[in-house]
Scaffold this motif. Structure first.
Motif, PDB file in Angstrom:
ATOM      1  N   ALA A 138      57.501  34.705 -24.953  1.00 20.09           N
ATOM      2  CA  ALA A 138      57.352  34.589 -26.416  1.00 20.09           C
ATOM      3  C   ALA A 138      57.920  35.830 -27.085  1.00 20.09           C
ATOM      4  O   ALA A 138      57.915  36.911 -26.510  1.00 20.09           O
ATOM      5  N   ALA A 139      58.385  35.687 -28.305  1.00 20.14           N
ATOM      6  CA  ALA A 139      58.933  36.826 -29.032  1.00 20.14           C
ATOM      7  C   ALA A 139      57.820  37.810 -29.377  1.00 20.14           C
ATOM      8  O   ALA A 139      58.066  39.000 -29.502  1.00 20.14           O
ATOM      9  N   THR A 140      56.623  37.300 -29.526  1.00 19.67           N
ATOM     10  CA  THR A 140      55.497  38.167 -29.839  1.00 19.67           C
ATOM     11  C   THR A 140      54.410  37.975 -28.786  1.00 19.67           C
ATOM     12  O   THR A 140      53.427  37.286 -29.018  1.00 19.67           O
ATOM     13  N   PRO A 141      54.628  38.581 -27.601  1.00 20.78           N
ATOM     14  CA  PRO A 141      53.655  38.415 -26.523  1.00 20.78           C
ATOM     15  C   PRO A 141      52.273  38.947 -26.925  1.00 20.78           C
ATOM     16  O   PRO A 141      52.175  39.881 -27.716  1.00 20.78           O
ATOM     17  N   SER A 142      51.254  38.342 -26.353  1.00 19.64           N
ATOM     18  CA  SER A 142      49.902  38.799 -26.656  1.00 19.64           C
ATOM     19  C   SER A 142      49.612  40.068 -25.861  1.00 19.64           C
ATOM     20  O   SER A 142      50.241  40.344 -24.840  1.00 19.64           O
ATOM     21  N   VAL A 143      48.666  40.851 -26.334  1.00 23.18           N
ATOM     22  CA  VAL A 143      48.402  42.157 -25.751  1.00 23.18           C
ATOM     23  C   VAL A 143      46.911  42.483 -25.825  1.00 23.18           C
ATOM     24  O   VAL A 143      46.207  42.003 -26.712  1.00 23.18           O
ATOM     25  N   THR A 144      46.463  43.268 -24.834  1.00 22.80           N
ATOM     26  CA  THR A 144      45.083  43.758 -24.841  1.00 22.80           C
ATOM     27  C   THR A 144      45.080  45.232 -25.219  1.00 22.80           C
ATOM     28  O   THR A 144      45.931  45.988 -24.751  1.00 22.80           O
ATOM     29  N   VAL A 145      44.162  45.625 -26.071  1.00 23.73           N
ATOM     30  CA  VAL A 145      43.993  47.041 -26.404  1.00 23.73           C
ATOM     31  C   VAL A 145      42.564  47.450 -26.037  1.00 23.73           C
ATOM     32  O   VAL A 145      41.594  46.852 -26.499  1.00 23.73           O
ATOM     33  N   ILE A 146      42.465  48.466 -25.162  1.00 22.65           N
ATOM     34  CA  ILE A 146      41.169  49.012 -24.759  1.00 22.65           C
ATOM     35  C   ILE A 146      41.053  50.422 -25.313  1.00 22.65           C
ATOM     36  O   ILE A 146      41.912  51.269 -25.046  1.00 22.65           O
ATOM     37  N   GLY A 147      40.020  50.663 -26.095  1.00 24.66           N
ATOM     38  CA  GLY A 147      39.838  51.963 -26.741  1.00 24.66           C
ATOM     39  C   GLY A 147      40.136  51.842 -28.222  1.00 24.66           C
ATOM     40  O   GLY A 147      41.289  51.660 -28.610  1.00 24.66           O
ATOM     41  N   LEU A 148      39.076  51.910 -29.016  1.00 25.32           N
ATOM     42  CA  LEU A 148      39.237  51.677 -30.454  1.00 25.32           C
ATOM     43  C   LEU A 148      38.810  52.893 -31.270  1.00 25.32           C
ATOM     44  O   LEU A 148      38.092  52.803 -32.259  1.00 25.32           O
ATOM     45  N   GLY A 149      39.296  54.080 -30.831  1.00 23.99           N
ATOM     46  CA  GLY A 149      39.192  55.274 -31.667  1.00 23.99           C
ATOM     47  C   GLY A 149      40.194  55.105 -32.809  1.00 23.99           C
ATOM     48  O   GLY A 149      40.813  54.045 -32.944  1.00 23.99           O
TER      49      GLY A 149
END
Ligand code: NDP
Length: 290
Positions: free
Chosen positions: A1-12
């Protein structure tokens, strides 16, 4: 996909800005944070909350980590290693090159790939392509994910050695903190003389603006180990720094900072470098093999 999904860990502050940039660019984002409430407003903006670290890792191949340091990485991922195979961990937490190399080996042992990142801007610079982040690690993996990572900032790939991004980041920080500390020190001397930071500002800025010209002049000489004193010499440098030291003393301001510079110069002079450029200090810091 042109906009692959992503995980973000750490929400400072950084991780939160990154999630915002990904959402704005149309990426699906799964988030996890130790303190779960920090995800609330991001979920309201469209992010998906993972209930566990394992769930966050399972959601996407690309996992961005934005944590205080690498200890936090092991604290979070250590108990969840079963979910690591096949993941690409983009670690945007700052630490040392040695810690980055160690984390890359740790990730590989658990079937994941580690890309090291060193973000050079504060949260307000995230989402701006003119901002820059150093990356290092396997080039093919980096290139495969470059378009997604460039949603966050521009990307400056430094090489396959996982330590390189951390190293370049720390080199920048070396200059940043010593320069900023010297600004605060000079401001303290100004303050004790009744001069405000605002009044001093244009002069501080003009000195800072002159620095790149000096760097460009001296860098090739440093590489060539040419320390000739044709434009400056340490005898003059030492006298100059002593004037700063005495001005500092007279103002009743702590002298540790200029005294440290003075001590380096004095030591070099005592070793017979009085006629050489101050850049020969590099031989005091890191002597060349005889
Ligand atoms: P923070 O230190 O605020 O990031 C904290 C994040 O790390 C939070 O998600 C926090 O979880 C988590 N964390 C810390 N320790 C642990 C732990 N033991 N277990 C689990 N989670 C932990 O940093 P920023 O967001 O400001 O920055 C992130 C990284 O980016 C840092 O490495 C920083 O040096 C770097 N950086 C920051 C810049 C800035 O201007 N802020 C600029 C350039 C780089 P919780 O919310 O639960 O506390």
């Amino acid at each position: 996909a042109a906009t692959p999904s992503v995980t973000v860990i750490g929400l400072g502050p950084m991780g939160r800005a990154m999630v915002g940039a990904f959402l704005d660019a149309g990426h699906r984002v799964t988030v996890w944070n130790r303190t779960a409430a920090k995800a609330d407003d991001l979920v309201a903006r469209g992010a998906e909350r993972a209930a566990t670290v394992e769930e966050a890792l399972a959601a996407n191949e690309l996992v961005v980590l934005s944590l205080t340091d690498y200890d936090a990485l092991y604290a979070i991922l250590g108990p969840a290693t079963a979910a690591l195979p096949g993941r690409v961990l983009v670690n945007l937490s700052s630490d040392t090159p040695a810690r980055a190399r160690e984390a890359a080996e740790w990730a590989a042992r658990h079937g994941a790939v580690h890309l090291t990142g060193g973000v050079q801007v504060p949260p307000s610079g995230i989402g701006n392509p003119e901002s820059s982040t150093f990356y290092s690690g396997p080039e093919d993996v980096f290139e495969a994910h470059r378009p997604t990572l460039e949603v966050l900032t521009g990307a400056d790939y430094r090489g396959a050695d996982p330590g390189l991004a951390a190293l370049f980041y720390q080199l920048q920080m070396d200059i940043f903190w010593t320069t900023m500390t010297s600004f605060v020190h000079a401001t303290a001397v100004a303050r004790r003389n009744g001069i405000s930071a605002e009044e001093f500002l244009p002069y501080a800025s003009s000195t800072a603006a002159s620095v790149p010209g000096f760097l460009a002049f001296y860098a090739p000489r440093l590489d060539a180990r040419r320390y000739e004193g044709d434009v400056d010499n340490l005898a003059m440098g030492l006298a100059s720094v002593e004037h700063i030291l005495h001005t500092t003393e007279d103002a009743g301001v702590d002298t540790t900072l200029p005294a440290t510079v003075r001590d380096f110069m004095r030591r070099a002079v005592e070793r017979g470098r009085a006629g050489e450029s101050f850049i020969s200090l590099v031989e005091e810091f890191a002597p060349s093999a005889a």
